[in-house]
Enzyme design. Structure first.
Site, PDB file in Angstrom:
ATOM      1  N   HIS A 163       0.830  -1.209   0.000  1.00  0.00           N
ATOM      2  CA  HIS A 163       0.000   0.000   0.000  1.00  0.00           C
ATOM      3  C   HIS A 163       0.866   1.261   0.000  1.00  0.00           C
ATOM      4  CE1 HIS A 163      -3.585   2.456   1.202  1.00  0.00           C
ATOM      5  NE2 HIS A 163      -2.634   3.209   1.742  1.00  0.00           N
ATOM      6  N   GLU A 164       1.781   1.339   0.953  1.00  0.00           N
ATOM      7  CA  GLU A 164       2.611   2.538   1.050  1.00  0.00           C
ATOM      8  C   GLU A 164       3.550   2.661  -0.143  1.00  0.00           C
ATOM      9  OE1 GLU A 164       1.816   4.770   2.983  1.00  0.00           O
ATOM     10  OE2 GLU A 164       0.522   3.626   4.324  1.00  0.00           O
ATOM     11  N   HIS A 219       1.794   4.455  -2.845  1.00  0.00           N
ATOM     12  CA  HIS A 219       1.918   5.903  -2.657  1.00  0.00           C
ATOM     13  C   HIS A 219       3.285   6.385  -3.141  1.00  0.00           C
ATOM     14  CE1 HIS A 219      -1.757   6.917  -0.623  1.00  0.00           C
ATOM     15  NE2 HIS A 219      -1.532   6.153   0.425  1.00  0.00           N
ATOM     16  N   HIS A 268       3.447   6.766  -6.755  1.00  0.00           N
ATOM     17  CA  HIS A 268       2.689   7.949  -7.167  1.00  0.00           C
ATOM     18  C   HIS A 268       3.586   9.184  -7.124  1.00  0.00           C
ATOM     19  CE1 HIS A 268      -1.507  10.104  -6.790  1.00  0.00           C
ATOM     20  NE2 HIS A 268      -0.959  10.258  -7.977  1.00  0.00           N
TER      21      HIS A 268
END
Length: 684
Positions: free
Chosen positions: A472-473, A476, A479
């Site tokens: 998940h991180e 990010h 991104h």
């Protein structure tokens, strides 16, 4: 010599890739560097606002975009350290500068002459000859200044500035209070009876935690999620589970200096007053007006879509747990400190495996490699560990990221282990954002986790939830790393709150794919891949306990919306409001909110106030987006991966989120994939 002479934070960062000079920075450098940064930007802002020439895109917007260079750099280092490696001195500085930085921000966002220049450009936007990205940046500046109160009268601006300064102080105190409660608590396990039921990896982590805290020859459970959740999952000692869970649940709700209850009440009141100043009925109305959802009603509608089936599923799950407890001779009703323990037992029976059997196959190093491999298959990225780039702690690892063409993309810092100087949770942040306005500026991003550190010489093992958190991180992080824009304002993760979780939550899907698990889930001792039978069990159990998971999350999101639906002057007894919401939705007694209000950092010390729903909103997007890959028959489909890169991961805030998603998918999403993903589609 001045107090800023020789300050490494203010000098050119000449180390590898322009990374922050962590080895040279001392705590004493921060306050003068912050003060200098604010003074410099204040002069730059005055020059823009007082420019006698008519406003142009270059002399106003570009000038704003390039202002505050030193302040941005210093803040990036300081606030990353205040979360990931803090101490009493840093916390004292943080308390002191929070209102000063808020005041500084107010001076910019409430500057009448500056806003007049932006408004002039907005009125003449069609005649300025702007390209698409410039037009978007101008639009965002105009929206941001209006939402910051630039259009208020003098009295309104004065009061808004006071609110913002006070809110900055309160948010800082809230986060520090939660950390204080987490640092203060230890559950000491003394002897074999206290360790009953705990698998070797939990015992080893507890021994390591005891050693770090100077508790000789014993074991310690802390309030770090990676410590307490496995304890609640495996400990046979119901009395100790209750003690640990109660302490975990009451963070920020204890009498004394760390009590967050008065802080919450004041923050809710101030937010409601701010919303009224801005012409909105409530802070939730104000906050959501600039999101994909647009209104609290739209956010509630989505939460209601999953609440009823989730609660029904949770009731079935609870009955299964109760039956097992009774069968084992328990004459008690399942309580919140029982759920994880009996849920693990039911899963072990139903799927013939448990977390202890799975965990040796989830080595931290292998899961990092899996995240890197996925990024390579999707986006052509490669990762090389660098030992010449300074970091802020010995546990932090640094990787250079390169593209398919071999060119430098950015730096990735991985900070994986829990420590007493780090706040709980997991997050991505940046020491430098990508932009092309002042040259080809490449990003430097960091992922911060709180996994249990293994004893010296042993491998770090993760739970499946831990592995999901890492993916998940890292989503990010991608991104931020893949951002490809000109203007800092719209770089990387600077998108609407209910869109920013799409890249991270979408990335989690690849972890669960057989191609990834069969390649990277290898045993920590033998190196053997996860047996196919175990792999099938893991994948078949993905929707197990989803009633519980959905209830604990959705209840938190609904409480958040209800707290921020308050109107100015109504008052805010937050604990009473929390209880009222939970009573209204018939919250199961055996489940608690994922984040109870007194330690709900997302909404009181983070940026998710009235926005915690956004994880579920983004989950609608991510479930639908991964369904697109499944529809191609190739989870790494090159054409779809390119669209994902171009319209989602690299695009920053160049487009409205709905337009960006439609450009990728060809249509807006539906919630059907979400309900299937959580196993709730068949719950009637």
């Amino acid at each position: 010599m001045t107090e800023t002479a020789g300050n490494p934070l203010l000098e050119p960062w000449t180390g590898p890739f322009g990374a922050p000079p962590f080895m040279d920075v001392e705590v004493a450098h921060f306050r003068p560097a912050l003060d200098t940064g604010m003074t410099e930007q204040r002069a730059e802002i005055d020059a823009i606002a007082d420019n006698p020439a008519a406003a142009t895109f270059d002399n106003t917007i570009v000038a704003l975009e390039t202002s505050g260079f030193n302040l941005d750099r210093v803040c990036s280092v300081f606030f990353n350290l205040s979360g990931s490696h803090t101490n009493d001195e840093i916390q004292a500085i943080e308390r002191d500068v929070a209102p000063l930085l808020a005041r500084h921000s107010n001076e910019i966002s409430l500057n009448t002459k500056l806003f007049a220049r932006i408004a002039s450009l907005w009125e003449r936007r069609e005649a300025l000859g702007l390209d698409d990205e410039q037009a978007r940046v101008l639009e965002r500046y105009h929206i941001n200044y209006l939402r910051s109160g630039a259009g208020l009268d003098a009295a309104g601006k004065t009061r808004l500035a006071e609110i913002n300064e006070r809110m900055a102080t309160l948010a800082t105190l809230f986060g520090q209070n939660v950390l204080a409660d987490e640092k203060a608590y230890t559950l000491v396990l003394d002897g074999a009876a206290d360790l009953a039921g705990l698998p070797d990896f939990v015992v080893a982590a507890a021994a390591q935690a005891a050693e770090e805290r100077g508790v000789a020859d014993k074991h310690v459970i802390t309030l770090s999620r990676s410590s307490i959740e496995p304890f609640l999952q495996f400990s046979k000692r119901r009395d100790l589970r209750e003690k640990a869970f109660t302490a975990w649940s009451k963070r920020g709700e204890n009498d004394g200096a760390s009590d967050n209850r008065p802080i919450m009440a004041e923050m809710i009141d101030l937010r409601a007053e701010r919303a009224k100043l801005m012409g909105f009925d409530s802070f939730a109305d104000f906050k959501l007006a600039d999101t994909m959802a647009k209104t609290p009603g739209a956010a509630r509608a989505l939460l209601d879509t999953v609440w009823t089936p989730a609660r029904r599923r949770a009731a079935v799950e609870e009955a299964d747990l109760q039956a097992l407890a009774v069968a084992e001779g328990g004459n008690f009703k399942i309580a919140p400190w029982d759920w994880r323990y009996y849920s693990e037992a039911v899963r072990s029976q139903r799927f013939a495996f448990d977390e202890a059997e799975l965990k040796p196959y989830l080595q931290l190093e292998s899961i990092i490699d899996a995240a890197f491999y996925t990024a390579n298959r999707l986006f052509g990225l490669s990762f090389k560990e660098r030992f010449d780039v300074p970091a802020y702690h010995l546990d932090v690892r640094v990787f250079e990221v390169t593209g398919a063409d071999g060119k430098h993309v950015g730096l990735f810092f991985g900070d994986y282990f829990a420590r007493s100087s780090k706040r709980s949770g997991a997050w991505m942040s940046a020491f430098r954002d990508q932009q092309r306005l002042t040259g080809n500026v490449r990003p430097i991003v960091v992922n911060v986790m709180n996994f249990s550190k293994p004893p010296e010489g042993e491998r770090a093992l993760l739970s499946f939830d831990d592995a999901h958190t890492l993916f998940h991180e890292f989503g990010h992080a991608l991104h931020g790393l893949l951002s490809d824009v000109t203007y800092p304002l719209i770089s990387g993760t600077s998108v609407s709150r209910d869109f920013v979780e799409l890249p991270s939550q979408l990335y989690e899907h690849w972890l669960e794919q057989p191609e990834i698990l069969s390649r990277f889930a290898v045993h920590s001792e033998t190196g053997a891949p996860m047996p196919e039978a175990l792999l099938k069990k893991v994948l078949s159990s993905r929707t197990f306990n989803q009633g519980f998971a959905t209830v604990e999350y959705t209840s938190s999101a609904l409480v958040d919306l209800d707290l921020h639906a308050r109107k100015a002057g109504e008052g805010a007894d937050v604990m009473a409001l929390e209880k009222a919401t939970l009573d209204r939705i018939h919250m199961p007694e055996a489940i608690t909110m994922r984040h109870r209000s007194p330690h709900f950092g997302h909404i009181f010390s983070g940026g998710y106030a009235a926005g915690y729903y956004s994880y579920l909103w983004s989950e609608v997007l991510d479930a639908d987006a991964f369904a697109a890959f499944r529809e191609t028959g190739d989870i790494f489909d090159p054409a779809l991966a390119k669209r994902l890169h171009d319209f989602i991961y690299s695009a920053g805030y160049r487009r409205d989120p709905a337009e960006a998603y439609t450009s990728f998918r060809g249509r807006l999403p539906t919630s059907e994939a979400l309900l299937r993903k959580r196993g709730l589609a068949e719950v009637k």
